[in-house]
Design an enzyme around this catalytic site. Structure first.
Site, short mmCIF file in Angstrom:
data_model
loop_
_atom_site.label_atom_id
_atom_site.label_comp_id
_atom_site.label_asym_id
_atom_site.label_seq_id
_atom_site.Cartn_x
_atom_site.Cartn_y
_atom_site.Cartn_z
N HIS A 83 0.79 -1.23 0.00
CA HIS A 83 0.00 0.00 0.00
C HIS A 83 0.82 1.28 0.00
O HIS A 83 0.28 2.37 -0.04
CB HIS A 83 -0.98 0.03 1.18
CG HIS A 83 -0.32 0.29 2.51
ND1 HIS A 83 0.29 -0.70 3.24
CD2 HIS A 83 -0.19 1.42 3.24
CE1 HIS A 83 0.78 -0.19 4.35
NE2 HIS A 83 0.51 1.11 4.39
C1 UD1 Z 1 -2.27 5.46 5.55
C2 UD1 Z 1 -1.03 6.01 6.22
C3 UD1 Z 1 0.04 4.94 6.25
C4 UD1 Z 1 -0.48 3.66 6.89
C5 UD1 Z 1 -1.77 3.22 6.22
C6 UD1 Z 1 -2.38 2.08 6.96
C7 UD1 Z 1 -0.63 8.40 5.89
C8 UD1 Z 1 0.14 9.41 5.16
N1 UD1 Z 1 -0.49 7.12 5.46
O1 UD1 Z 1 -1.92 5.13 4.21
O2 UD1 Z 1 1.13 5.40 7.02
O3 UD1 Z 1 0.49 2.66 6.72
O4 UD1 Z 1 -2.71 4.31 6.24
O5 UD1 Z 1 -3.24 1.34 6.13
O6 UD1 Z 1 -1.34 8.70 6.81
N2 UD1 Z 1 -9.07 4.66 0.61
C9 UD1 Z 1 -10.31 4.11 0.42
N3 UD1 Z 1 -11.01 3.74 1.54
C10 UD1 Z 1 -10.56 3.90 2.79
C11 UD1 Z 1 -9.30 4.48 2.96
C12 UD1 Z 1 -8.56 4.85 1.87
O7 UD1 Z 1 -10.77 3.94 -0.71
O8 UD1 Z 1 -11.26 3.53 3.74
C13 UD1 Z 1 -8.29 5.02 -0.60
C14 UD1 Z 1 -8.49 6.46 -1.03
O9 UD1 Z 1 -8.44 6.48 -2.43
C15 UD1 Z 1 -7.26 7.16 -0.47
C16 UD1 Z 1 -6.21 6.07 -0.54
O10 UD1 Z 1 -6.90 4.86 -0.29
O11 UD1 Z 1 -6.91 8.29 -1.21
C17 UD1 Z 1 -5.09 6.25 0.47
O12 UD1 Z 1 -5.63 6.38 1.78
P1 UD1 Z 1 -4.79 7.22 2.89
O13 UD1 Z 1 -5.48 7.10 4.19
O14 UD1 Z 1 -4.54 8.59 2.38
O15 UD1 Z 1 -3.39 6.53 2.89
P2 UD1 Z 1 -3.02 5.00 3.10
O16 UD1 Z 1 -2.31 4.52 1.89
O17 UD1 Z 1 -4.18 4.23 3.57
N1 UDP Z 2 -4.34 -5.89 8.19
C1 UDP Z 2 -5.62 -6.42 8.20
N2 UDP Z 2 -6.19 -6.75 7.01
C2 UDP Z 2 -5.56 -6.58 5.81
C3 UDP Z 2 -4.25 -6.03 5.83
C4 UDP Z 2 -3.68 -5.69 7.03
O1 UDP Z 2 -6.21 -6.61 9.26
O2 UDP Z 2 -6.14 -6.88 4.75
C5 UDP Z 2 -3.71 -5.53 9.47
C6 UDP Z 2 -2.36 -6.16 9.71
O3 UDP Z 2 -2.50 -7.44 10.30
C7 UDP Z 2 -1.69 -5.17 10.63
C8 UDP Z 2 -2.25 -3.85 10.17
O4 UDP Z 2 -3.43 -4.14 9.45
O5 UDP Z 2 -2.08 -5.38 11.97
C9 UDP Z 2 -1.26 -3.18 9.29
O6 UDP Z 2 -1.85 -2.14 8.61
P1 UDP Z 2 -1.26 -1.54 7.28
O7 UDP Z 2 -0.42 -2.54 6.59
O8 UDP Z 2 -2.40 -0.98 6.54
O9 UDP Z 2 -0.40 -0.31 7.82
P2 UDP Z 2 1.07 -0.13 8.41
O10 UDP Z 2 1.28 -1.12 9.47
O11 UDP Z 2 2.02 -0.24 7.26
O12 UDP Z 2 1.05 1.28 8.91
#
Ligand code: UD1
Ligand code: UDP
Length: 375
Positions: A203
């Site tokens: 991601h």
């Molecule tokens: C965010 C965090 C990242 C973390 C991750 C956990 C920041 C900068 N990044 O990244 O550190 O590892 O969360 O998963 O805060 N979207 C949906 N539905 C949702 C959420 C997101 O469709 O419920 C899509 C949207 O198009 C959005 C994109 O995902 O623009 C990215 O979501 P965003 O929360 O900005 O960043 P993550 O990649 O999720």
């Molecule tokens: N996770 C989950 N379902 C998924 C992918 C991840 O429950 O489909 C959980 C995973 O086990 C971990 C957390 O989400 O506990 C990690 O989140 P993510 O990878 O989105 O973010 P990061 O840890 O990189 O910030």
């Protein structure tokens, strides 16, 4: 103490659970969900499965550019902080919710506790790195997962109120895995045999926003001869679609899974490949070899010990290591023993008396109308 905890993204909901359990007998906790993640599988599923009580506030900021998302959280959170007047704000990790939560609090002279303090990837192109650097600089209490975090903070001149507590994600994993083993049916649903498949998550913007890198990873997965489970983050799904990636049939591209299913998928995988910080650590906790689809990681101890290998998004490097990564038997407790939440609460309870109760609380100037205008 009255503590206001801020969560907004998937790993923050998971971490909220053990901390909430530990805080409950001693302190009042107000839970604020920023709304950064909002799809059922990215947000509510964690509250349902982990029995976390509904947030007291949901700021519903949704997705947007970094500036917009951060600004919306600041605007909306300021009102909540003014109303609740907490003694302390807790933020975790490195998301935009973390940074905005810390900024909103510090501007109101409310002390901040940062969980997962001191972690660094030394890659300032990652939004998370900036979020961490700023949050650590303005936090009052720093809770570190490992000694490396403490050393890093010291090298940046932060030596006061820095505590080694371990990883709250491990607390959650240990609490929930027995339930997951009982309840999850994901292996049968996906027709998987334990240790006969691999698990992949992607991601990070550096992998998703450069089509050639995502293509490299998909090409590597397509070349494998074992089932691959790929629960796809919404960010990645839309880009896979845009670039017309065609995963082969052994690559099971599925919606993000709930935490119980994820734990079972992790524990039974032969190998995990990921760019997630949480999943790298969980692979280690379950003794599963991990390939990290990044050039750098904050979780260097897992690499140093041979359980994790940095392979970037390089097709050849991924394939070279896929069947050959062979971690040692030793797997020391590098990130604590699953009691990080209890330690944090003990420290908060002790340090709470030191928090300046006579701090000046700035007067409230923004109005709800101003916020609505901007939203
Ligand atoms: C965010 C965090 C990242 C973390 C991750 C956990 C920041 C900068 N990044 O990244 O550190 O590892 O969360 O998963 O805060 N979207 C949906 N539905 C949702 C959420 C997101 O469709 O419920 C899509 C949207 O198009 C959005 C994109 O995902 O623009 C990215 O979501 P965003 O929360 O900005 O960043 P993550 O990649 O999720
Ligand atoms: N996770 C989950 N379902 C998924 C992918 C991840 O429950 O489909 C959980 C995973 O086990 C971990 C957390 O989400 O506990 C990690 O989140 P993510 O990878 O989105 O973010 P990061 O840890 O990189 O910030």
């Amino acid at each position: 103490m009255k503590i206001l905890s801020i969560v907004g993204a998937r790993p923050e909901f998971i971490q909220a659970m053990p901390l909430n359990l530990a805080l409950k007998p001693h302190h009042e906790e107000i839970l604020v969900h920023t709304g950064q993640h909002y799809d059922y599988q990215m947000s509510q599923s964690f509250f349902d499965e982990l029995n976390i009580s509904s947030p007291d506030y949901n700021l519903e900021v949704g997705s947007g550019s970094h500036a917009r998302q951060t600004a919306q959280i600041l605007l909306r959170l300021e009102q909540v902080l003014q109303k609740e007047q907490p003694d302390l704000v807790i933020v975790r990790g490195d998301t935009n919710s973390t940074l905005a939560g810390a900024l909103a609090a510090v501007k109101l002279h409310i002390p901040i506790a940062h969980i997962e303090a001191g972690e660094r990837s030394f890659d300032r192109t990652m939004p998370e790195e900036i979020n961490r650097l700023v949050t650590d600089r303005i936090a009052e209490l720093h809770f570190c997962v490992s000694q490396a975090g403490i050393d890093q903070l010291a090298s940046e001149g932060i030596t006061e109120k820095v505590f080694l507590v371990g990883d709250v994600m491990l607390d959650a994993l240990l609490l929930v895995t027995p339930v997951a083993r009982r309840k999850s049916k994901i292996l049968a649903q996906l027709n998987l045999e334990p240790k006969n498949y691999s698990l992949v998550t992607i991601h990070r913007p550096f992998n998703t926003d450069q089509p050639s890198l995502l293509e490299n990873i998909v090409n590597a997965l397509n070349s494998l001869s074992e089932p691959v489970v790929f629960p796809v983050h919404p960010r990645t799904r839309s880009i896979l679609h845009t670039i017309g990636a065609q995963p082969e049939s052994h690559v099971k591209v599925i919606e993000p899974v709930g935490y119980l299913d994820m734990l079972v998928l992790e524990e039974n995988a032969r190998i995990i490949a990921t760019d997630s910080g949480g999943v790298q650590r969980e692979a280690y906790y379950f003794s599963i070899p991990c390939l990290t689809l990044r050039e750098k990681t904050e979780w260097v101890e897992t690499v140093d010990l041979g359980w994790n290998k940095l392979v970037g998004a390089d097709e050849e490097a991924i394939l070279d290591s896929w069947y050959t990564l062979n971690p040692p038997i030793e797997r020391p407790d590098i990130y604590g023993n699953g009691r990080a939440s209890q330690r944090i609460v003990e420290i908060l309870t002790r340090e709470g008396v030191n928090i300046d109760q006579n701090r000046i609380k700035p007067s409230y100037s923004s109005t709800h109308e101003e916020v609505k205008e901007l939203s």
